[in-house]
Design a protein around this motif. Structure first.
Motif, PDB file in Angstrom:
ATOM      1  N   THR A   1      42.818  42.429  49.948  1.00  0.00           N
ATOM      2  CA  THR A   1      42.569  41.423  48.920  1.00  0.00           C
ATOM      3  C   THR A   1      42.084  42.044  47.613  1.00  0.00           C
ATOM      4  O   THR A   1      41.205  42.903  47.598  1.00  0.00           O
ATOM      5  N   THR A   2      42.672  41.570  46.523  1.00  0.00           N
ATOM      6  CA  THR A   2      42.212  41.916  45.184  1.00  0.00           C
ATOM      7  C   THR A   2      41.787  40.628  44.496  1.00  0.00           C
ATOM      8  O   THR A   2      42.516  39.636  44.504  1.00  0.00           O
ATOM      9  N   LEU A   3      40.601  40.649  43.926  1.00  0.00           N
ATOM     10  CA  LEU A   3      40.023  39.487  43.263  1.00  0.00           C
ATOM     11  C   LEU A   3      40.094  39.676  41.758  1.00  0.00           C
ATOM     12  O   LEU A   3      39.660  40.702  41.231  1.00  0.00           O
ATOM     13  N   TYR A   4      40.670  38.700  41.058  1.00  0.00           N
ATOM     14  CA  TYR A   4      40.795  38.746  39.603  1.00  0.00           C
ATOM     15  C   TYR A   4      39.986  37.604  38.988  1.00  0.00           C
ATOM     16  O   TYR A   4      40.164  36.447  39.364  1.00  0.00           O
ATOM     17  N   TYR A   5      39.120  37.951  38.024  1.00  0.00           N
ATOM     18  CA  TYR A   5      38.443  36.931  37.228  1.00  0.00           C
ATOM     19  C   TYR A   5      39.108  36.933  35.851  1.00  0.00           C
ATOM     20  O   TYR A   5      38.931  37.871  35.067  1.00  0.00           O
ATOM     21  N   CYS A   6      39.891  35.898  35.582  1.00  0.00           N
ATOM     22  CA  CYS A   6      40.683  35.832  34.361  1.00  0.00           C
ATOM     23  C   CYS A   6      40.031  34.858  33.384  1.00  0.00           C
ATOM     24  O   CYS A   6      39.878  33.682  33.690  1.00  0.00           O
ATOM     25  N   PHE A   7      39.646  35.385  32.210  1.00  0.00           N
ATOM     26  CA  PHE A   7      39.035  34.532  31.193  1.00  0.00           C
ATOM     27  C   PHE A   7      39.523  34.949  29.818  1.00  0.00           C
ATOM     28  O   PHE A   7      40.550  35.626  29.705  1.00  0.00           O
ATOM     29  N   GLU A   8      38.838  34.562  28.744  1.00  0.00           N
ATOM     30  CA  GLU A   8      39.384  34.764  27.401  1.00  0.00           C
ATOM     31  C   GLU A   8      39.151  36.171  26.847  1.00  0.00           C
ATOM     32  O   GLU A   8      39.793  36.579  25.875  1.00  0.00           O
ATOM     33  N   LYS A   9      38.251  36.941  27.450  1.00  0.00           N
ATOM     34  CA  LYS A   9      37.974  38.299  26.982  1.00  0.00           C
ATOM     35  C   LYS A   9      38.851  39.316  27.710  1.00  0.00           C
ATOM     36  O   LYS A   9      39.379  39.037  28.782  1.00  0.00           O
ATOM     37  N   LYS A  10      38.966  40.520  27.131  1.00  0.00           N
ATOM     38  CA  LYS A  10      39.816  41.553  27.725  1.00  0.00           C
ATOM     39  C   LYS A  10      39.144  42.255  28.901  1.00  0.00           C
ATOM     40  O   LYS A  10      39.784  43.023  29.618  1.00  0.00           O
ATOM     41  N   GLY A  11      37.868  42.006  29.094  1.00  0.00           N
ATOM     42  CA  GLY A  11      37.126  42.612  30.191  1.00  0.00           C
ATOM     43  C   GLY A  11      35.644  42.593  29.871  1.00  0.00           C
ATOM     44  O   GLY A  11      35.185  41.833  29.016  1.00  0.00           O
ATOM     45  N   VAL A  12      34.882  43.416  30.569  1.00  0.00           N
ATOM     46  CA  VAL A  12      33.464  43.596  30.247  1.00  0.00           C
ATOM     47  C   VAL A  12      33.401  44.441  28.980  1.00  0.00           C
ATOM     48  O   VAL A  12      33.967  45.537  28.930  1.00  0.00           O
ATOM     49  N   LEU A  13      32.723  43.946  27.950  1.00  0.00           N
ATOM     50  CA  LEU A  13      32.707  44.617  26.649  1.00  0.00           C
ATOM     51  C   LEU A  13      31.406  45.390  26.434  1.00  0.00           C
ATOM     52  O   LEU A  13      30.321  44.905  26.760  1.00  0.00           O
TER      53      LEU A  13
END
Length: 259
Positions: free
Chosen positions: A178-190
């Motif tokens: 399993t791979t878990l993706y958290y998809c939101f408006e930013k490109k990642g942890v900034l």
């Protein structure tokens, strides 16, 4: 070798932007192999609540779910948001099925005990029915979960969507990679919140502590990262955080989290 399974949690800012939602669902529909989508809809619920004269109550950004609010989020999460997503995925030839935790007893939870704050009808997950969920995937259906669980005593419970995604990934990790993706408006942890391209591309246990010490990871990102490491410690293979572009297999500009 275990078959790969992708679990993607979509953020509210994507759900509320029709153009971004369509773009996301187009990318999601193209992910190869079995996949599961998890969504919330808190801002949509707040907007509809205002129209209906229902005032949202938040403590430290977390919704107080009284009986009236539970009716509202059930309508929005399980109805309006969920069915619109399912319908659009069907138009993209992705055979989606909309679900809550109560369906097929997929996600069971207990009502959160009253502490300093009474969060009302909020659920803390106790189990994921991985056998039933595997049967759904075996039918080549794509589950689309709203952020509602139940206590198997007839009570629906509002449940954090990030946690639902994490617990599903954990629950399915014995059968799948399993791979878990958290998809939101930013490109990642900034590294710098003012610089959209200052993405921390890889975080592990050691660098996580460094980022905490430097206050780079703070506020709303803290519980998200806690969910990430909890999942990794419970056999989830990998966790990724980023925007829609990370769903492309060739994408590199996002945050990958490993132990």
């Amino acid at each position: 070798m275990k078959q790969k399974l992708s679990i993607i949690k979509i953020g509210g800012n994507v759900i509320e932007n029709k153009q971004e939602l369509t773009k996301f669902l187009q990318a999601f529909s193209k992910i190869p192999g079995p996949k599961i989508l998890v969504h919330g809809g808190g801002k949509l619920a707040t907007e509809l609540g205002k129209k209906l004269g229902i005032q949202s109550k938040l403590v430290n950004g977390r919704r107080i779910t009284d009986a009236q609010s539970l009716e509202l989020i059930t309508m929005v999460y399980g109805g309006l948001a969920n069915k619109n997503i399912v319908a659009e995925l069907q138009s993209l030839d992705c055979n989606a099925i909309g679900l809550s935790g109560a369906d097929a007893n997929l996600i069971q939870a207990n009502k959160r005990p009253i502490g300093e704050v009474d969060f009302g009808f909020v659920g803390d997950i106790t189990s994921v029915n991985s056998d039933a969920l595997t049967k759904i995937l075996d039918c080549q259906w794509t589950p689309v979960f709203c952020a509602i669980s139940h206590n198997k005593k007839g009570q629906l419970l509002n449940t954090n969507a990030d946690t639902i995604a994490s617990e599903i990934a954990i629950g399915m990790s014995n059968m799948y990679e399993t791979t878990l993706y958290y998809c939101f408006e930013k490109k990642g942890v900034l590294r710098d919140i003012a610089n959209e391209d200052s993405v921390v591309t890889h975080i592990n246990t050691n660098t996580y502590q460094e980022l905490l010490d430097k206050n780079i990871i703070a506020d709303g990102m803290l519980p998200k990262l806690e969910n990430c490491f909890n999942a990794l410690h419970k056999k989830v293979a990998k966790v990724c955080i980023g925007d829609i572009s990370m769903l492309d297999e060739k994408a590199t500009l996002h945050t990958t989290i490993t132990l």
